[in-house]
Design an enzyme around this catalytic site. Structure first.
Site: not given
Ligand code: SAH
Length: 222
Positions: A66
């Site tokens: 993000s």
């Molecule tokens: N907090 C992360 C944001 C990554 S983007 C950072 O700082 O890098 C969002 C993430 O949520 C992705 O890695 C995606 O695979 C994950 N995601 C999406 N749906 C999900 C679910 N149902 N359970 C766990 N993770 C999920």
């Protein structure tokens, strides 16, 4: 990858923090954590020079880290206090996890993409961050580890995951972007009683979608 933080990177982080302050982030504890976490070490080496721009970047498996502003905004809404037990949905690169740990939280983090889960489970301890890692579907939360003081969802959910609301302690807060793939609105739910929640809405954002189930290396849904 060489895990080094240099004078140059620290200087770039200070500029990033000043920018976030100008964009309206006021919580000094959040800004101080962003100032301390070496974001460039969470990006693939090809993107290292962009680490301190206010941009989202690919982290593999079709996912993104993000934008710093989004991380700062969500973390401010969470009102983190030291020793709080926080459930994070979407470990991704682990950057947001590291920011929460820097603020003194005890973090339980879930990722549904197996390769990201493995990679970040290796990286964070190398950088000195020790959350509890889980591979699974964040829609289900972690019922046996709850209740949580705070829950942070870092992917855009089409509807409010009911299971997660149940895992908040009374008085706890959940920060979650809700909406379609075109964009989401940031919601904060505060659990005010056994079956009572207060809802607030905040700004508009654009997250990768929160998906159901898990995904392994061969991109097969399970
Ligand atoms: N907090 C992360 C944001 C990554 S983007 C950072 O700082 O890098 C969002 C993430 O949520 C992705 O890695 C995606 O695979 C994950 N995601 C999406 N749906 C999900 C679910 N149902 N359970 C766990 N993770 C999920």
């Amino acid at each position: 990858m060489i895990l080094s933080d240099t004078y140059k990177h620290r200087g770039l982080r200070k500029i990033l923090v000043d920018n976030l302050r100008r964009k309206g982030i006021k919580d000094e504890k959040v800004l101080s954590a962003i100032n301390d976490v070496p974001r460039h070490l969470f990006l693939e080496s090809g993107f290292i020079n962009y680490a301190y721009k206010n941009q989202a970047f690919p982290i593999g498996s079709g996912q993104t880290i993000s934008q710093p502003y989004t991380v700062a905004y969500q973390t401010s809404l969470l009102k983190v206090k030291p020793k709080e037990k926080i459930l994070e949905i979407g470990t991704g690169s682990g950057y947001q996890t590291a920011v929460l740990i820097k603020m003194g939280a005890i973090v339980y983090t879930i990722e549904r993409q197996h390769d990201l889960f493995i990679r970040t489970q290796q990286l964070l301890p190398e950088l000195g961050f020790f959350p509890h890692f889980f591979f699974g579907d964040g829609y289900k939360g972690l019922p046996t580890y709850g209740p949580f003081d705070k829950i942070l969802v870092t992917a855009g959910a089409p509807t409010i995951p009911k299971e997660l609301l149940k895992q908040l302690r009374i008085g706890g807060r959940m920060v979650i972007p809700l909406g379609s793939n075109e964009g989401q609105t940031m919601f904060v739910y505060t659990r005010t009683g056994k079956d009572k929640y207060k809802e607030e809405t905040h700004g508009k954002f654009s997250f990768v979608p929160m998906l159901k189930g898990t995904e392994n290396k061969n991109n097969e849904n399970t």
